[in-house]
Structure formats: C-alpha cells, structure tokens
Design an enzyme around this catalytic site. Sequence first.
Site, short mmCIF file in Angstrom:
data_model
loop_
_atom_site.label_atom_id
_atom_site.label_comp_id
_atom_site.label_asym_id
_atom_site.label_seq_id
_atom_site.Cartn_x
_atom_site.Cartn_y
_atom_site.Cartn_z
N ARG A 191 37.44 20.61 9.89
CA ARG A 191 36.87 21.41 8.82
C ARG A 191 35.41 21.67 9.16
O ARG A 191 34.87 21.13 10.12
CB ARG A 191 37.01 20.68 7.49
CG ARG A 191 38.48 20.46 7.08
CD ARG A 191 38.57 19.97 5.66
NE ARG A 191 39.94 19.64 5.28
CZ ARG A 191 40.83 20.52 4.85
NH1 ARG A 191 40.49 21.80 4.76
NH2 ARG A 191 42.05 20.15 4.52
N SER A 195 28.98 24.90 9.48
CA SER A 195 29.34 26.31 9.31
C SER A 195 29.96 26.53 7.93
O SER A 195 30.31 25.59 7.23
CB SER A 195 30.33 26.73 10.39
OG SER A 195 31.59 26.14 10.15
N ASP A 252 24.33 18.33 14.14
CA ASP A 252 25.47 18.13 15.03
C ASP A 252 24.93 17.82 16.42
O ASP A 252 24.99 18.65 17.32
CB ASP A 252 26.34 19.39 15.04
CG ASP A 252 27.75 19.13 15.56
OD1 ASP A 252 28.08 17.96 15.80
OD2 ASP A 252 28.50 20.11 15.73
#
Length: 494
Positions: A191, A195, A252
């Site tokens: 998921r 974004s 990330d």
Amino acid sequence: MQLETATIDIGTSRPLVLLHAADADELGAHPLDRVRIEWAEGTTTGIVKRTDELVEHGTVGLTEPLHHVRGPVAVTLAGSPSSVGAIRKKLDDAELERTELERIVQDIHENRLSDVELSAYVSAVYANGLSLEETTHLTTAMSEIGQQLTWETPVVADKHSIGGVAGNCVTPIMVAIVAAAGVTMPKTSSRAVTSPAGTADVMEVFCDVEHSIDEIESIVAETNACLVWGGGVDLSPVDDEIIRAENPLSIDPEGQLVASVLSKKRSAGSTHVVIDVPYGEGAKVESLAAARGLADDFKRVADHLGIDVCCAITHGADPIGRGVGPVLEARDVLAVLEGLEEAPESLRLKSIRLSELLLDHCGVDADVLDLLESGRALERFREIVAAQGGTPDVSYADLEPAAESTAVRADRSGIVTRVDNRALCDLARRAGAPLDGRAGLVVHPSAGDEIDVGDPLCTIHAQTTAKLEEAASLADRLEPIRVRSKTDALVERR
C-alpha cells in the site's frame, strides 16, 4: 504484583499494558517502560501506558496483541530489548553488525519495540543511511521472517517501482501483459508509503487484495498471475511494521527501501525482477548518478539473495498517467487496457517498454504491442479481477472520482516548464488519498504544453468540502504546475 486482566481495544497493533496510575506507582512503572507478564500458560512482555480511567485499580488492561493472556497475572518490571542499544548505536552513525540487525528485526517482529523506539530506528536509518553490507544483512533477516511462497515453475516474474512519481500505475497493466504472454507473475504489492496510492490501493478499486496463501496459489493456477497486498499474507511482515513508522514522517530511506523491496521479492518466490528507478526533479531520486548507485545496490543485494534483478532507470520528473489517487489511477489502467482515447500515452508507453524488458529478462519472446492491442491483456486482467472476487466487466465509465471538485487554473499564459511530482502527491494526499479511494487529482497539461490564462492545470477531487478547501489552499502555496512566459521558459531551459 498480582493483577486481573481485562481486554482493551484502543485501535493499536502495539502490545500495550494499561496500568491504573496507583498500580503503576506501586510497581515503579513509567510510560513506555516494559513489564513482564506471567500467567498460567506462559510469559510475555508489554509496553506501559498509565491511565486513571480506562482500567480499575487492581486490573491490567491488555490491547489486541495480548488478548490471549487471561486470568490472574503477575506483573513485574522488565528491561529494554537489546536492540534498543543497537538503535542508539545507529543514531550515533555507527555501522551495525549482522547480529545487531537480526535483533532489531526480531524485536520489531515480536512487538518488543515501542512506537518511539521504532521511529528512532527509522529516523536513524534516514539520517545516517545503511552500508551495502548492512543492507544485505537487513534484507536477509527480514526475508527469513514470515511466510514464503514457492512455485513449481523455474521462472517467476516480478516488478517493482521505488515510487515518487505521480500516477505511475504501470504494474496492473504489466501483470496483465506478462501473464497473457504465458509467464507466471504472482504480484504482491504494498500500500502507499509516501504516495497517494500504492498498487494494492489501486487494485482494491477493482477487487479484494487480501488473500491467504492457499487463495493466492489458486488464483495463480487459474490466471497465471495475481495482484494482491503482500501484507495480507505475512510476507516479510517486519517490512509492514517499518512502513507503518515511515508513513507519518513521509520518509523512505534508500537502504531500508532496498531491504523492503528485495525481502518481499524473496518471500514471494520471485526469480526474475525488473525494478523501476525513476529519477528527476521532484522524484525520490533526483540525479542520474544517484539512480545508477541505487540500481547497483539493488543488483548487489539481489545477487546475494539469488534473485536475478534488472533495473530500469526511467524519467521521473513528470507524472506517468493523468490520475493521482486510487480510483483515478484505476481509470487510467482501464483506459490503457481498453485502448481508449482517454488513455495517457506516457502510461501506455512505459507499460509496454517495461513489459518488453521483463519478458526479455525472463527469456520470453512475445509481441507486447499485440498482446495489448488485441485485447488479450485486458481479457487476462478481467480474469484476475474475477478470480480475486471483483466484478470483471467494470469499465472506465464506472469508476467515478469524488463529487467534490475544483480546478486549479493558470493565472498566466505561457509554457508549462515543470509538473512537480512531489507537490502533486502532497495535494492528492491532502485531498484524502489513499484512505479516501475516490479522492485525488487529475493532471491536465504536460511539461512543454502551451497554456492560456484560465486553462485548467489540475482538477482536485475530495470526499468532503473541508478536504477540498485544504487541498486547494495548498495548491496555491505549492505551484504544482509551473507556467512561465515563452521568454522566461527559454531562459529557464538554458
């Protein structure tokens, strides 16, 4: 201290132990301390939360991960997990040993770390990075926890994008093409992390994405492929916990990214993988040199794991597709598969090129353009949707975005000099995506297009007026689509 147990549901996946303030004082327990819980059937640990209201004096409240603990229990203070020292070491920018990374992974898996400690680990990796050796050890440790998928076929295709490009919903199209070419492609996807929509979020518009191992095997046997959420089948489950900590920070880090992707691929039984590494202004990776460095890291770690990886370094300065958000990206997917005029050409071309690369990487000679234009890829996609419990005949027209909408319009004439991926993703998330599946935005022009005053630059969709107004206000501050006069545009290009 002897206490009676009570189950508590406060919407957390953490093993919290709720102690009445009087009991906590008597025990000497502070918030986020750990306690050891002994009961008739065993011993476990939990993280302290003090309260005056949620539990009574003499009772210990246990959240969902500890609901198996019943009856009277003995509660004593416990020390911190050894991995906390390793996390502190990483915060000091020291390189971690294999055993230290294994302890961190094991403690995350067994819910021994508090949210603060897990966030500290993610922040340490973000701030100080991971060496190639650390990344390799971390990937191996993560992939060895949880379930493993195995397949009889010697070639199992897979694809992953590192993200950062708005509307980059290539994966569902690729899976349909590759499966139609006769190659097994059981795609497990994440998921959204940073974004407005991950592949699993987009596919959930069409069908169920949470399936058991047995169900996945049945779907793949029937259709040669699947498009499911990896977290639903306990593949590299530590990765899902780390992503949960990364989400609020919208980070990330690269070493963790490599470990995340490749641990999932190893757990999914993938043998041949194409990894899309977009680069450009506003993407996760902004320079070609950085993209090549990341691609090298993927290949080196993959070689250690026995996975054949090929990296595609692609243009990531502009969106791929028009829609940004689950439903809007799902519409783009169907438009390409159905061959509609509305299909974004950039999405269509990238899907074709990456499919050709993956099939060639797998040693399969197939006419990708024919698979797409003949409708065989669309047919295979509908078969996958049906096998996963969806409605196979859903069409482009059936997918409607949220009704609340507003257009962001050009305040000058000129040329579009930049379409900012990061800003567009921020806008779509502010509008409610991915949690509100129909929220997001549609991008109208591309870089280089000529624009007149009042032309729509993007249309924002939201479920509520409040979220729409928040997103529109953010659009005014961010300038997601930059328009300059022809003269200024020429200067900017130089």
